[in-house]
Motif scaffolding. Structure first.
Motif, mmCIF file in Angstrom:
data_model
loop_
_atom_site.group_PDB
_atom_site.id
_atom_site.type_symbol
_atom_site.label_atom_id
_atom_site.label_comp_id
_atom_site.label_asym_id
_atom_site.label_seq_id
_atom_site.Cartn_x
_atom_site.Cartn_y
_atom_site.Cartn_z
ATOM 1 N N SER A 1 0.832 -1.213 0.000
ATOM 2 C CA SER A 1 0.000 0.000 0.000
ATOM 3 C C SER A 1 0.865 1.261 0.000
ATOM 4 O O SER A 1 0.614 2.204 -0.759
ATOM 5 C CB SER A 1 -0.912 -0.017 1.222
ATOM 6 O OG SER A 1 -1.628 1.200 1.326
ATOM 7 N N LEU B 1 -5.466 5.897 -4.780
ATOM 8 C CA LEU B 1 -6.532 5.787 -3.776
ATOM 9 C C LEU B 1 -7.171 4.395 -3.812
ATOM 10 O O LEU B 1 -7.486 3.821 -2.758
ATOM 11 C CB LEU B 1 -7.585 6.865 -4.025
ATOM 12 C CG LEU B 1 -8.768 6.865 -3.053
ATOM 13 C CD1 LEU B 1 -8.293 7.124 -1.628
ATOM 14 C CD2 LEU B 1 -9.806 7.903 -3.462
ATOM 15 N N ALA B 2 -7.343 3.851 -5.012
ATOM 16 C CA ALA B 2 -7.940 2.513 -5.104
ATOM 17 C C ALA B 2 -7.053 1.461 -4.438
ATOM 18 O O ALA B 2 -7.538 0.587 -3.691
ATOM 19 C CB ALA B 2 -8.186 2.152 -6.572
ATOM 20 N N THR C 1 -4.608 1.895 -2.077
ATOM 21 C CA THR C 1 -4.497 2.089 -0.628
ATOM 22 C C THR C 1 -5.814 1.772 0.073
ATOM 23 O O THR C 1 -5.819 1.241 1.203
ATOM 24 C CB THR C 1 -4.070 3.534 -0.327
ATOM 25 O OG1 THR C 1 -4.989 4.449 -0.953
ATOM 26 C CG2 THR C 1 -2.668 3.813 -0.842
ATOM 27 N N THR C 2 -6.932 2.077 -0.561
ATOM 28 C CA THR C 2 -8.224 1.742 0.053
ATOM 29 C C THR C 2 -8.422 0.229 0.129
ATOM 30 O O THR C 2 -8.916 -0.307 1.138
ATOM 31 C CB THR C 2 -9.364 2.389 -0.751
ATOM 32 O OG1 THR C 2 -9.195 3.804 -0.770
ATOM 33 C CG2 THR C 2 -10.716 2.050 -0.138
ATOM 34 N N VAL D 1 -3.962 5.749 3.071
ATOM 35 C CA VAL D 1 -5.222 6.209 2.474
ATOM 36 C C VAL D 1 -5.358 7.722 2.618
ATOM 37 O O VAL D 1 -5.814 8.410 1.682
ATOM 38 C CB VAL D 1 -6.406 5.497 3.145
ATOM 39 C CG1 VAL D 1 -7.722 5.923 2.501
ATOM 40 C CG2 VAL D 1 -6.242 3.995 3.054
ATOM 41 N N LEU E 1 -5.890 10.388 -0.376
ATOM 42 C CA LEU E 1 -7.024 11.312 -0.401
ATOM 43 C C LEU E 1 -6.568 12.771 -0.509
ATOM 44 O O LEU E 1 -7.215 13.595 -1.179
ATOM 45 C CB LEU E 1 -7.868 11.129 0.857
ATOM 46 C CG LEU E 1 -8.855 9.951 0.852
ATOM 47 C CD1 LEU E 1 -9.513 9.814 2.218
ATOM 48 C CD2 LEU E 1 -9.911 10.140 -0.239
ATOM 49 N N GLY F 1 -14.773 9.992 -4.584
ATOM 50 C CA GLY F 1 -13.703 9.129 -4.074
ATOM 51 C C GLY F 1 -13.704 9.042 -2.559
ATOM 52 O O GLY F 1 -13.539 7.945 -1.981
ATOM 53 N N THR G 1 -14.507 5.691 -0.337
ATOM 54 C CA THR G 1 -13.477 5.204 0.585
ATOM 55 C C THR G 1 -14.038 5.064 2.002
ATOM 56 O O THR G 1 -13.810 4.048 2.693
ATOM 57 C CB THR G 1 -12.271 6.156 0.581
ATOM 58 O OG1 THR G 1 -11.737 6.231 -0.739
ATOM 59 C CG2 THR G 1 -11.195 5.682 1.546
ATOM 60 N N LEU H 1 -14.370 1.418 4.015
ATOM 61 C CA LEU H 1 -13.606 1.177 5.241
ATOM 62 C C LEU H 1 -14.508 1.014 6.459
ATOM 63 O O LEU H 1 -14.228 0.198 7.355
ATOM 64 C CB LEU H 1 -12.604 2.319 5.450
ATOM 65 C CG LEU H 1 -11.478 2.412 4.419
ATOM 66 C CD1 LEU H 1 -10.518 3.543 4.761
ATOM 67 C CD2 LEU H 1 -10.718 1.093 4.324
ATOM 68 N N LEU I 1 -10.616 10.563 7.764
ATOM 69 C CA LEU I 1 -10.520 10.606 6.303
ATOM 70 C C LEU I 1 -10.959 11.950 5.725
ATOM 71 O O LEU I 1 -10.552 12.313 4.621
ATOM 72 C CB LEU I 1 -11.359 9.483 5.691
ATOM 73 C CG LEU I 1 -10.875 8.057 5.989
ATOM 74 C CD1 LEU I 1 -11.767 7.042 5.308
ATOM 75 C CD2 LEU I 1 -9.424 7.874 5.542
#
Length: 409
Positions: A54, A69-70, A72-73, A94, A98, A113, A117, A121, A146
């Motif tokens: 990640s 972002l995809a 790490t999410t 993440v 972001l 996004g 996310t 999560l 976030l």
């Protein structure tokens, strides 16, 4: 401090990306060690490898924020599904993704996004551990942590947009100043060119006619020749004085020691102008209609220069060597008319005096004070120049509208 770090990061993109990846990796590894009584994450090496993968994607956030972002999410969702507590340390990769998404993309993309996310999560966090005292940490805490990078990234985007707009306005203002300076220089050059043309062309034309007449009458009429030569001296002296005054305008900024300027010519010098033209062989008649009104210096100079240029053309081109000057004072304007009659019997038509800068200069002078000028052949023969000038200067936009005849037929 923040702006210094941003400037350093912009100059050293790769180094900044590696440093960010290492920092978030350390944070995430420490975050994986945090747990509560309700959370029971597995103690294996898989979470560490997921964290490393990640964090390895974080340096690409500057160029591919959506893909980063995809990744790490997905990694964070896998960890929370295993029961790890979604602390800010664990969510550091993440949060970094972001931030760059909010800083580099538009508000709609950022909102979609961030919402996706948070939903992923929170759902995986609740599914990976039983409900307990850490419910708020897994729900509200995740949302708040976030939203922090989203707001910071949005502020960064707005600040960059503001700085770019300020730079654009400054560049536009600089271009405008340069264009205005060039325009003023061009206008000043045009004004000086008109003054030099009026001062030199008229006197030289009259002097040429006087010299030719004196040479023709030298043997048969010596007394008249001497008078014409005396007038020639006066003509050349006037030319030198006006040329000196025009050049003095250029030297006026040299300081208090510069030569004083000559008075601006006006209609009060009309008798002297007529006398000079008559000594060159041109018969001039002057008539005034209406009650003379005081004129502003600019209009007075314009009227004088128009008459001067028209009489110069008549001296060179009028076939009958006559010219009529009429000044008509109305309620709000002065009308100046200079005309000469047509071709004598058996003669050939003279050239229309419209091929040089004389008529152009007269028209520019008239427009500069808010007036208008018409010039062209007369229906019965000859040539006529007519100018309507206000008593006080106006802007050209205030000048009376109407069709303007062409300079040439």
């Amino acid at each position: 401090m923040t702006s210094n770090l941003e400037r350093y990061a912009e100059r050293h993109t790769r180094a900044a990306g590696v440093a960010t990846a290492v920092a978030v990796c350390v944070c995430a590894l420490f975050g994986a060690q945090i747990s509560t009584s309700e959370s029971a994450p597995p103690r294996t090496l898989w979470p560490a490898w997921i964290i490393v993968v990640s964090c390895a994607a974080v340096p690409a956030a500057r160029t591919r924020p959506r893909a980063t972002l995809a990744v790490t999410t997905a990694a964070a969702a896998a960890l929370t599904a295993m029961g790890y507590l979604p602390s800010p340390l664990l969510l550091a990769p993440v949060m970094a993704a972001l931030y760059w998404l909010a800083a580099l993309t538009d508000s709609r993309t950022t909102g979609v996004g961030a919402a996706a996310t948070v939903a992923v999560l929170v759902a995986t966090s609740l599914a990976g551990a039983p409900l307990g005292d850490d419910f708020l940490l897994r729900t509200a805490g995740t949302v708040l942590w976030l939203l922090l990078p989203v707001s910071l990234g949005g502020m960064s985007r707005f600040r960059r947009a503001y700085i770019e707009s300020v730079k654009a306005r400054a560049a536009h203002a600089e271009r405008t100043r340069e264009e205005e300076a060039r325009l003023r220089v061009a206008e000043e050059r045009m004004r000086i060119a008109r003054e030099l043309h009026d001062a030199v062309a008229h006197h030289m034309a009259v002097a040429h006619a006087q010299a030719g007449t004196a040479a023709h009458l030298a043997d048969a009429h010596p007394e008249q020749t001497r008078k014409i030569l005396a007038d020639l001296v006066g003509t050349t002296s006037s030319a030198l004085l006006e040329l000196r005054a025009t050049v003095g305008v250029l030297r006026h900024s040299a300081g208090p020691d510069a030569d004083p300027l000559e008075p601006t010519p006006g209609l009060d010098r009309l008798p002297t102008l007529v006398a000079a033209c008559e000594s060159a062989g041109l018969t001039v008649t002057v008539s005034t209609e209406g009650e003379p009104q005081p004129l502003s210096p600019g209009v007075d100079l314009t009227a004088y220069r128009i008459i001067q240029e028209a009489l110069t053309n008549a001296t060179k081109h009028a076939p009958d060597h006559t010219a009529r000057v009429r000044l008509r004072y109305d309620s709000s304007q002065l009308t100046v008319t200079v005309a000469n009659d047509g071709t004598p019997s058996g003669g050939t038509p003279p050239p229309v005096p419209g091929g040089g800068y004389g008529l152009m200069g007269m028209r520019e002078r008239a427009h500069s004070v808010g007036g208008d000028l018409r010039a062209g052949p007369r229906p019965g023969g000859g040539f006529e120049v007519a100018a309507a000038l206000p008593f006080r200067p106006r802007t050209p936009a205030d000048a009376p509208a109407g069709p303007r005849p062409e300079d040439t037929p």
